[in-house]
Motif scaffolding. Sequence first.
Motif, PDB file in Angstrom:
ATOM      1  N   TYR A   1       4.965  44.964  39.719  1.00 35.51           N
ATOM      2  CA  TYR A   1       5.120  43.876  38.753  1.00 35.51           C
ATOM      3  C   TYR A   1       6.533  43.928  38.185  1.00 35.51           C
ATOM      4  O   TYR A   1       7.061  45.014  37.907  1.00 35.51           O
ATOM      5  CB  TYR A   1       4.104  44.003  37.616  1.00 35.51           C
ATOM      6  N   SER A   2       7.128  42.752  38.035  1.00 36.32           N
ATOM      7  CA  SER A   2       8.473  42.651  37.458  1.00 36.32           C
ATOM      8  C   SER A   2       8.483  41.560  36.399  1.00 36.32           C
ATOM      9  O   SER A   2       7.943  40.470  36.619  1.00 36.32           O
ATOM     10  CB  SER A   2       9.511  42.315  38.528  1.00 36.32           C
ATOM     11  N   TYR A   3       9.108  41.861  35.280  1.00 34.08           N
ATOM     12  CA  TYR A   3       9.339  40.861  34.236  1.00 34.08           C
ATOM     13  C   TYR A   3      10.825  40.886  33.909  1.00 34.08           C
ATOM     14  O   TYR A   3      11.413  41.957  33.721  1.00 34.08           O
ATOM     15  CB  TYR A   3       8.537  41.190  32.980  1.00 34.08           C
ATOM     16  N   ILE A   4      11.445  39.720  33.889  1.00 33.90           N
ATOM     17  CA  ILE A   4      12.857  39.649  33.523  1.00 33.90           C
ATOM     18  C   ILE A   4      13.091  38.429  32.640  1.00 33.90           C
ATOM     19  O   ILE A   4      12.628  37.319  32.948  1.00 33.90           O
ATOM     20  CB  ILE A   4      13.773  39.608  34.767  1.00 33.90           C
ATOM     21  N   ASP A   5      13.757  38.662  31.530  1.00 39.19           N
ATOM     22  CA  ASP A   5      14.182  37.594  30.631  1.00 39.19           C
ATOM     23  C   ASP A   5      15.688  37.458  30.820  1.00 39.19           C
ATOM     24  O   ASP A   5      16.461  38.300  30.358  1.00 39.19           O
ATOM     25  CB  ASP A   5      13.836  37.962  29.188  1.00 39.19           C
ATOM     26  N   ALA A   6      16.108  36.419  31.528  1.00 37.12           N
ATOM     27  CA  ALA A   6      17.524  36.210  31.847  1.00 37.12           C
ATOM     28  C   ALA A   6      18.002  34.962  31.104  1.00 37.12           C
ATOM     29  O   ALA A   6      17.550  33.849  31.409  1.00 37.12           O
ATOM     30  CB  ALA A   6      17.717  36.051  33.346  1.00 37.12           C
ATOM     31  N   THR A   7      18.895  35.138  30.154  1.00 37.43           N
ATOM     32  CA  THR A   7      19.290  34.030  29.288  1.00 37.43           C
ATOM     33  C   THR A   7      20.797  33.982  29.096  1.00 37.43           C
ATOM     34  O   THR A   7      21.505  34.985  29.254  1.00 37.43           O
ATOM     35  CB  THR A   7      18.636  34.158  27.898  1.00 37.43           C
ATOM     36  N   PHE A   8      21.274  32.783  28.743  1.00 39.53           N
ATOM     37  CA  PHE A   8      22.649  32.631  28.268  1.00 39.53           C
ATOM     38  C   PHE A   8      22.675  33.092  26.818  1.00 39.53           C
ATOM     39  O   PHE A   8      21.933  32.572  25.987  1.00 39.53           O
ATOM     40  CB  PHE A   8      23.095  31.175  28.385  1.00 39.53           C
ATOM     41  N   ASP A   9      23.533  34.054  26.522  1.00 35.51           N
ATOM     42  CA  ASP A   9      23.601  34.613  25.172  1.00 35.51           C
ATOM     43  C   ASP A   9      24.594  33.866  24.294  1.00 35.51           C
ATOM     44  O   ASP A   9      24.801  34.242  23.143  1.00 35.51           O
ATOM     45  CB  ASP A   9      23.991  36.094  25.248  1.00 35.51           C
TER      46      ASP A   9
END
Length: 701
Positions: free
Chosen positions: A570-578
Amino acid sequence: MQSNNLMMSFHTSLLCLTACICQNLYAQTGSAEPVLLPILKIEATRTDTEWLQTPASVYRIEQDSKANHLGVNLSETLQGVPGLQLNNRENYAQDLQISMRGFGARSTFGVRGIRLYVDGIPASMPDGQGQTSNIDLISLDHIEVLGGPFSALYGNSSGGTILTTTKQGEGQDSIELGYSGGSQHKSRADVVLQGGADQAGEPSYVVSSSYFDTDGYREHSAARKVLSNAKLTWNLDDGSRLNWIVNHVDINADDPQGLNRNQWKNNPKQVNDASNQYDVRKEINQTQTGLTWSKPVSDQHELYAMAYLGHREVIQYQSIPRAPQNNPRHAGGVIDFSRDYYGTDLRWTGKDLLPNTRLTAGLAFDYMDEDRQGYENFNANGQFGVKGNLRRDEQNILWNLDPYLQASWDFMPSWTLDAGLRYSNVHYESNDHYIVTGNGDDSGKTDYDKVLPSAALSWKIKDQLNAYASYAKGFETPTFTEMAYSANEGINFNLRPASSDNYELGVKAQNAWGAFTAAVFQSKTRDDIVSAGTIDGRATYKNADKTRREGIELSWNKNLWRDLTAQASYSYIDATFDAAIPDSTVQKGNKIPGIARNQAFASLGWQPETGFNAGIDVRYMDKIYVDDANSDAASGYSLVSANAGYVWKQADWKVRTFARVDNILDEDYVGSVIVNDGNGRFFEPADGLNWSAGLSVSKVF
């Protein structure tokens, strides 16, 4: 203030998660009966450690366990690796779309942000642009996937590293003939010759060749691929080992391109250009060879050397209308380049020169010289899909010279400190030979460099339980292709390299309950290279001030009973413009496109050495945003696949058969997205229910 509180909350959650998992695994280890476990050495980190003691997210996949596949795409083998996202475009003109922890997701073709190696030889250029097309699955032994901070050991554009290794010939001479086919008139024929050495100084060998063709799932997506690979190995009298690798690939593939949402929903099989007047396609021809040599000088000193050279030719016909090409600055609708590349990697390793310490010092050099032309994709009669007048002519030169150091110190019985330092530098130069009225001299050069430190602290809690914490600086330059166009339509030398700070906490266990991994990570990036849009086949890029990627990865595998194995991840990633990007639709908090927030995989397999075998697997992929504005997304999906086979051995003969069904539930889904496509043609639909089957026969002489 709110941002700081959120960040603190995230860090606290990650620490709590790691502590809980560690406590749980410790309890399991203590309660389980003693069990004899396999020792798995990891090569990717260059630390000569077992998998359990390696302070990094690293996974090793044995190719033999992936036998019930067609054997054409790397995505068939690398399923279930946490943090690794593979999107099969159903488009052999553009290669797989691969990202790791969000790095590389911006790629509209080929591979970016991830380092690729085949038998120790780079499959990525000095600028980080790579491809998987020359990886030969039928002669493959294993793959190692390295993610997280430790990837900084490989320098520029190493948000992750994938290292593939060809089998070494062993035993008596043998020949294997195979044929497999499947939906969309897929067909692959292959032959493998192999044999071991009888005595020192004689070579063992593996030689393979395959031919693959398909009509493709979509209209105008037919492809043909010829791939040959050879590996000769000498174990010499002085204890050294020499490998010689030769590889050749030839691809001709039609390109159906992306579809907009309405086109996808109305007919996912259609080609973007309904009349197909542009005949979009690509031809690739590549040959390379290389040598690797290792020698233990003494019990304390070891030397390693690698040298390679290759030649690659590509011609690509694009679907660019005539009107944009009327601009004298336009490079045309046909890309045609010839590239020579070569390099070397020299390394020394010293063991116990200092107490309980392993030292490594090396120097890597890579060079690329490319002649690139652009032509109009129409002739004087207005016919498209042909090579017309010259519109671009330049020589591009890239090179890097990276010294690096690594050290591993067991400073206490249960504690190890690993540290690394690499000076990564890439030098770009472009010499413009197409200077006409309205199109000035676009020659130029620039240099990018960065010192990349890394450190990892690991704690051996018990013989079967380890925890670690690691940090590294990351560095990613734009590729020459990404610099090709700018606002003024010349080479974009204003693009800056991305720089990241990467953190990871992890725990590993290997006991009677199976092999477990858990990792939490965070990457903060400045000047991230993001897409600025693709219009009429011309992709442009820009820098984002700040981006952030953070998440969790879990994996488990176990031999349940006899030859019954199970795997889950399982993989969870929160990828956002900061931060917002000025003069754009990107606001702080927008999701980075091309990245699935959640991924999951589970499989169950019965895999005896001979006789009947079978397996079933389920893969889940979350929705993927198509652009920086998050204006649309490809929906999430779940795929179920099943396979069965039979292996028969008698004396010197071996027969293997398999049958496989993918997407059993006939899910209607998008295999990949073209990030920020300026025409809204984001979607590349994937195949519905499809099948494959094959037979191979081998004979030992």
